[in-house]
Design an enzyme around this catalytic site. Sequence first.
Site, short mmCIF file in Angstrom:
data_model
loop_
_atom_site.label_atom_id
_atom_site.label_comp_id
_atom_site.label_asym_id
_atom_site.label_seq_id
_atom_site.Cartn_x
_atom_site.Cartn_y
_atom_site.Cartn_z
N GLY A 11 0.81 -1.23 0.00
CA GLY A 11 0.00 0.00 0.00
C GLY A 11 0.84 1.27 0.00
N HIS A 51 2.46 2.82 2.43
CA HIS A 51 2.31 3.75 3.56
C HIS A 51 3.52 3.79 4.49
CE1 HIS A 51 -1.75 3.87 2.18
NE2 HIS A 51 -2.16 4.64 3.16
N GLY A 106 -2.01 -0.83 3.02
CA GLY A 106 -1.93 -2.12 2.33
C GLY A 106 -1.91 -3.28 3.32
N TYR A 119 5.31 2.09 12.49
CA TYR A 119 5.57 3.53 12.39
C TYR A 119 7.09 3.67 12.26
CZ TYR A 119 0.84 3.89 14.40
OH TYR A 119 -0.51 3.76 14.65
P1 FDA Z 1 4.28 -0.40 2.26
O1 FDA Z 1 3.88 -0.98 0.96
O2 FDA Z 1 5.01 0.90 2.23
O3 FDA Z 1 5.08 -1.49 3.08
C1 FDA Z 1 5.56 -1.28 4.40
C2 FDA Z 1 6.71 -2.25 4.70
O4 FDA Z 1 6.30 -3.60 4.51
C3 FDA Z 1 7.90 -2.05 3.76
O5 FDA Z 1 9.08 -2.44 4.46
C4 FDA Z 1 7.63 -3.05 2.66
O6 FDA Z 1 8.78 -3.43 1.92
C5 FDA Z 1 7.02 -4.21 3.42
N1 FDA Z 1 6.06 -4.96 2.63
C6 FDA Z 1 4.97 -4.45 1.99
N2 FDA Z 1 4.30 -5.42 1.39
C7 FDA Z 1 4.96 -6.57 1.64
C8 FDA Z 1 4.73 -7.92 1.25
N3 FDA Z 1 3.70 -8.25 0.51
N4 FDA Z 1 5.62 -8.86 1.64
C9 FDA Z 1 6.70 -8.52 2.41
N5 FDA Z 1 6.95 -7.26 2.81
C10 FDA Z 1 6.08 -6.29 2.42
N6 FDA Z 1 -0.84 1.25 11.48
C11 FDA Z 1 -1.67 0.69 12.42
O7 FDA Z 1 -1.29 -0.29 13.05
N7 FDA Z 1 -2.91 1.21 12.63
C12 FDA Z 1 -3.39 2.26 11.94
O8 FDA Z 1 -4.51 2.69 12.17
C13 FDA Z 1 -2.53 2.87 10.95
N8 FDA Z 1 -2.95 3.96 10.23
C14 FDA Z 1 -2.10 4.54 9.30
C15 FDA Z 1 -2.52 5.66 8.58
C16 FDA Z 1 -1.66 6.27 7.66
C17 FDA Z 1 -2.14 7.48 6.89
C18 FDA Z 1 -0.37 5.75 7.46
C19 FDA Z 1 0.57 6.40 6.49
C20 FDA Z 1 0.04 4.62 8.15
C21 FDA Z 1 -0.81 4.01 9.09
N9 FDA Z 1 -0.42 2.89 9.81
C22 FDA Z 1 -1.26 2.32 10.74
C23 FDA Z 1 0.91 2.31 9.61
C24 FDA Z 1 0.85 1.15 8.61
O9 FDA Z 1 0.28 0.02 9.24
C25 FDA Z 1 2.26 0.79 8.12
O10 FDA Z 1 2.86 1.92 7.52
C26 FDA Z 1 2.23 -0.40 7.17
O11 FDA Z 1 3.49 -1.00 7.13
C27 FDA Z 1 1.81 0.04 5.78
O12 FDA Z 1 1.63 -1.05 4.94
P2 FDA Z 1 1.60 -0.77 3.36
O13 FDA Z 1 1.49 -2.07 2.68
O14 FDA Z 1 0.59 0.28 3.06
O15 FDA Z 1 3.01 -0.10 3.16
#
Ligand code: FDA
Length: 518
Positions: free
Chosen positions: A93, A95, A163, A457
Amino acid sequence: MVLFSSAFSQQPADNKFLQCLTKDAKTTPSEFVFTQQHTKYASVLQSSTINLRFSTSKNPKPLAVITPLTYSHVQSAVTCSKKFGYRIRIRSGGHDYAGVSYTSYDQSPFVVLDLKELRSIKVDLGQKTAWVESGATLGELYYWVSRESQNLGFPAGFCPTVGIGGHLSGGGFGAMVRKYGLAADNAVDARIIDVKGRLLDRKSMGEDLFWAIRGSGGGSFGVVVAWKVNLVYVPEKVTVFRLSKTLDEGGSSLFNKWQYVGHNLSQDLFIRAIIQPISAYNGKRTIQYLFSSMFLGTKDQLIKTVKDSFPELGLQEKDCSEMSWIESVLYHANYQGQGVDVLKDRKPESKSYFSGKSDYVNTPIPEKNLGEIWRWCLEDDQPILIMEPHGGKMNEIEDTRIPYPHRKGYLYNIQYFQKWEDGSSEVSEKHISWMRRIYENMTPYVSKNPRGAYVNYRDLDLGKHANANNTSYSEAMKWGSRYFRNNFRRLAMVKGVVDPENFFHFEQSIPPLIRKPN
Ligand code: FDA
């Protein structure tokens, strides 16, 4: 293995790499590989770049963004990147607070593996489980679960655009954390593509690796392409409220009381405290204390529960709204007035420059010291402190069950967050240095030895690897013990077994610890 060389960093991914990627695929590269020459490169790269701080011209860019359409595309992305000496950044995602899923802090050539096309969700009502692919968002999962049943939900974060892939990899908490624990506590199986390009499930990866991927922060052990999660019971009606007080209205002493009761309330009740400066009616800035809540039950039950356990809140019927669980998802995401379909549409997160840090509190901050914290908050434009209670189910789960260790005895988590629109270096510096200052100032009031932090975070101020070839375990303890406490060593041992050459490396990846033969 090819050595990683900075000499390649500015070169376009070459044809041989592209041929390798599509060797066994029925698709052409143009369908899922976006090199720097591709007209869509910039838009695909930007599509899930949430923190604009890491998309400036100074941030290293990937040679290509690969958006796999099948698991075999993921497998060839891993094996071909390894063969050609490219690093992989995995993005679901986008984030990540430090942008590690789409940029790199050194000059190693890398590709971004963006899983946004892998986002199918299959709900099994009989088993009360769902298989959800990593590229799906929390909002999509919530939407499809609620379509199947009014009585099922999933305990994960507030922001629907986060995500699944990153969130479950790092823990994941939201309004049902006190009842059901973290999102990762509710994962029961996963499909991962490992460093050898093999597609493994829980049985074939083994319990050590399955343990490690639930909370270690993602990106260290392989590409998780899908998770199987247990769905949880939600009543047909939940009740929500937001109640705010300013400093003058006694908000600080209410917050003080919350410190003692928030983690001890009924497990059905989650009340978080959101604290930020606002402009008062007289034009002066003051502090607002917002208590934002969800209760797994009706309004009447909620009022009785609050009267019994937190009467100081003064909650009244007019403050509360009953709604379905899926409507409460919209409510917490500030999507009110929009239909639930918005969750399925992957409504993009509004992009901004932001910075965040985290802490945990084991002992209530003395009331006499709260005033100075509010004064620090008034020193910057729009900081926000989000305090989320633990307790309840979180107390019942062993701190070694998954890598997330902040369980019994942790009262609440603090997230320091600040976002801004002007990305000039002076403005960014101002906010980032405020963040560092308040973090330093808070030292006496938060968990110690080690001072805890939440890997979701992500905070690179806690430390980072010098580079891919210099990932010493003892250096990494600086941040590893903050995120994982005593679980860090086990994580490093698992890494030493499944990825000893450290292919899945990034600034805060788990370093391999290799057991020496006796
Ligand atoms: P992203 O794709 O950036 O991945 C984050 C990390 O995980 C990276 O190191 C990435 O390489 C790795 N990764 C991603 N997909 C993977 C996969 N398929 N396999 C292996 N590794 C993978 N947290 C929370 O607990 N409660 C909440 O309410 C919120 N709210 C929130 C709001 C906003 C606006 C933000 C920006 C962030 C949050 N968060 C949160 C934090 C969020 O849970 C955290 O940033 C996650 O890691 C985001 O996951 P994404 O897949 O979106 O990020």
